[in-house]
Write an enzyme that holds these catalytic residues in place. Sequence first.
Site, PDB file in Angstrom:
ATOM      1  N   HIS A   1       0.870  -1.180   0.000  1.00 35.00           N
ATOM      2  CA  HIS A   1       0.000   0.000   0.000  1.00 35.00           C
ATOM      3  C   HIS A   1       0.906   1.229   0.000  1.00 35.00           C
ATOM      4  CE1 HIS A   1      -2.798   2.951   1.765  1.00 35.00           C
ATOM      5  NE2 HIS A   1      -3.786   2.151   1.436  1.00 35.00           N
TER       6      HIS A   1
ATOM      7  N   ASP B   1       3.187  -4.429   8.131  1.00 38.61           N
ATOM      8  CA  ASP B   1       1.971  -3.632   7.983  1.00 38.61           C
ATOM      9  C   ASP B   1       0.781  -4.586   8.140  1.00 38.61           C
ATOM     10  OD1 ASP B   1      -0.250  -2.299   7.138  1.00 38.61           O
ATOM     11  OD2 ASP B   1       0.583  -1.630   5.228  1.00 38.61           O
TER      12      ASP B   1
ATOM     13  N   GLN C   1      -4.438  -4.958   6.994  1.00 37.26           N
ATOM     14  CA  GLN C   1      -5.453  -5.863   6.427  1.00 37.26           C
ATOM     15  C   GLN C   1      -5.416  -7.239   7.076  1.00 37.26           C
ATOM     16  OE1 GLN C   1      -7.822  -4.956   4.517  1.00 37.26           O
ATOM     17  NE2 GLN C   1      -7.091  -2.987   3.742  1.00 37.26           N
TER      18      GLN C   1
ATOM     19  N   LYS D   1     -10.362  -0.446  10.501  1.00 34.22           N
ATOM     20  CA  LYS D   1     -10.607  -1.591   9.611  1.00 34.22           C
ATOM     21  C   LYS D   1     -10.991  -2.828  10.417  1.00 34.22           C
ATOM     22  CE  LYS D   1      -7.210   0.039   6.221  1.00 34.22           C
ATOM     23  NZ  LYS D   1      -7.986   0.530   5.089  1.00 34.22           N
TER      24      LYS D   1
ATOM     25  N   CYS E   1      -4.797   2.391  -3.725  1.00 36.57           N
ATOM     26  CA  CYS E   1      -3.521   2.850  -3.131  1.00 36.57           C
ATOM     27  C   CYS E   1      -2.396   1.851  -3.351  1.00 36.57           C
ATOM     28  CB  CYS E   1      -3.667   3.141  -1.640  1.00 36.57           C
ATOM     29  SG  CYS E   1      -4.776   4.500  -1.293  1.00 36.57           S
TER      30      CYS E   1
HETATM   31  N1  PLP Z   1      -1.713  -0.685   4.747  1.00 33.79           N
HETATM   32  C1  PLP Z   1      -2.634  -1.403   4.123  1.00 33.79           C
HETATM   33  C2  PLP Z   1      -2.294  -2.795   3.688  1.00 33.79           C
HETATM   34  C3  PLP Z   1      -3.899  -0.868   3.888  1.00 33.79           C
HETATM   35  O1  PLP Z   1      -4.824  -1.576   3.268  1.00 33.79           O
HETATM   36  C4  PLP Z   1      -4.170   0.449   4.311  1.00 33.79           C
HETATM   37  C5  PLP Z   1      -5.482   1.068   4.031  1.00 33.79           C
HETATM   38  O2  PLP Z   1      -6.216   0.653   3.191  1.00 33.79           O
HETATM   39  C6  PLP Z   1      -3.167   1.146   4.967  1.00 33.79           C
HETATM   40  C7  PLP Z   1      -1.945   0.567   5.172  1.00 33.79           C
HETATM   41  C8  PLP Z   1      -3.396   2.533   5.453  1.00 33.79           C
HETATM   42  O3  PLP Z   1      -4.396   2.510   6.416  1.00 33.79           O
HETATM   43  P1  PLP Z   1      -4.952   3.903   6.972  1.00 33.79           P
HETATM   44  O4  PLP Z   1      -5.582   4.602   5.807  1.00 33.79           O
HETATM   45  O5  PLP Z   1      -5.943   3.484   8.004  1.00 33.79           O
HETATM   46  O6  PLP Z   1      -3.796   4.613   7.515  1.00 33.79           O
END
Ligand code: PLP
Length: 441
Positions: free
Chosen positions: A156, A233, A236, A259, A399
């Site tokens: 992402h 990270d 998800q 999420k 993203c």
């Molecule tokens: N990392 C992953 C794998 C994501 O799917 C997302 C958001 O969709 C993020 C990071 C960023 O999350 P946030 O927008 O809550 O900071």
Amino acid sequence: MAIASDRPPTDGAAQAAAGTPAAPASPSSTVDRGPLDAHALRAEFPILGTTAHGKPLVYLDSAATSQKPLAVIEAMDTYYREYNANVHRGIYQIGERATAGYEAARASVARFINAPSPREIVFTRNATEAINLVAASWGRKNIGRGDAIILTEMEHHANLVPWQILVQERDADLEFIPITDDGILRLDVFEVLLRLKPKLVAFTHVSNTLGTINPVAEMTALAHAAGALVLVDGAQAVPHVPVDVAAIGADFYVFSGHKMLGPTGSGALWGRRELLDAMPPYMAGGEMIREVHLRRSEFNEVPWKFEAGTPDIAAAIGFGAAAEYLMALGMGRVQAHEHELIVYAMDALRREFPNLDLYGPPADARGGVIPFNVPGVHPHDVAQVLDRSGVAVRAGHHCTMPLHERLDLVATARASFNVYSTREDVDQLIVGLREVYRLFA
Ligand code: PLP
């Protein structure tokens, strides 16, 4: 001179033990330990009883943000109605209750990922802020000219752009673990890249676009053997699979509360205590200090050293309630329910629409995400037609522009599930897609 209102808070776990208990999980969550009954659960999510374009709402965009159960909504409502006050400051009843509630939430979030101590949980606004914190604080201190950081092709933007900025600033290098056409990481290439002796390896636990569940413990062991630190990270992963940071063995694990059934404005960084202790502050101001003089300051202990200013107290309390709610459900049952749904959905989509393009790994290697394209139809058009059937999916690059480039795709439509998703949701997706085919094909 010490600033009285910025007294260092006392130990979070002790406050949690003495203070406001974590919000109780809802009753229907706790009784039956058999397979999860998503139909019964849906009654606890008020939004799932609403309509879109006059049709029952079918929410298949949980990877963007999840819906919230009453346990979360009511925990936040109670805070605002009954004990709204700032934390770590007021020496009066509701101030102490707010502090206890905030720190109890930290303890719940720590238990949710099996962190060794609540002191290793830093509250952030989201996963993005948690990664930026590590890049700015640990990164600026530890990354120098010519150092390598390894990421993957499926990250992402939140786990890519902060590292791009850091390596540009430090004249360091980024390398990327490639993926197969099915969206599986090439661990053979990872092992070769590790010969560069990277300082850090940062990768997603579950891909937000393809759903790929990565072998995080194995990757962490490989990176550590090469002398690198590891950031995972988990944005998800935490909503869908049991996460045990102690078992994974990484150094940092970041995720978003919103999420995993929590409110927007909630997220967390877990980091090893000794690493957090050695890192300089990220933002400066009140709350993150122990003593302030005109020309110098002493900083607070972790995690408060990284929580400058008034935090989003209600969001933290809602985040803690979400963690308690999911723990009461049992993340193993959540994972089993979503896996059953993914298998059902992929089989049904293939059967109904033989020429539908489905991306990503087989159902067994994937979390609750299905990206797809109807040949010859832009995913925005697909999403718009689905919307008229009451079905909410996301369309675009999610993203992950580099991942789309790697797969030679401009965009995809994405259906994503959560604990409250059901086979009926999938059936409605299929009804909506029939309409897409009727209109365009
Ligand atoms: N990392 C992953 C794998 C994501 O799917 C997302 C958001 O969709 C993020 C990071 C960023 O999350 P946030 O927008 O809550 O900071």
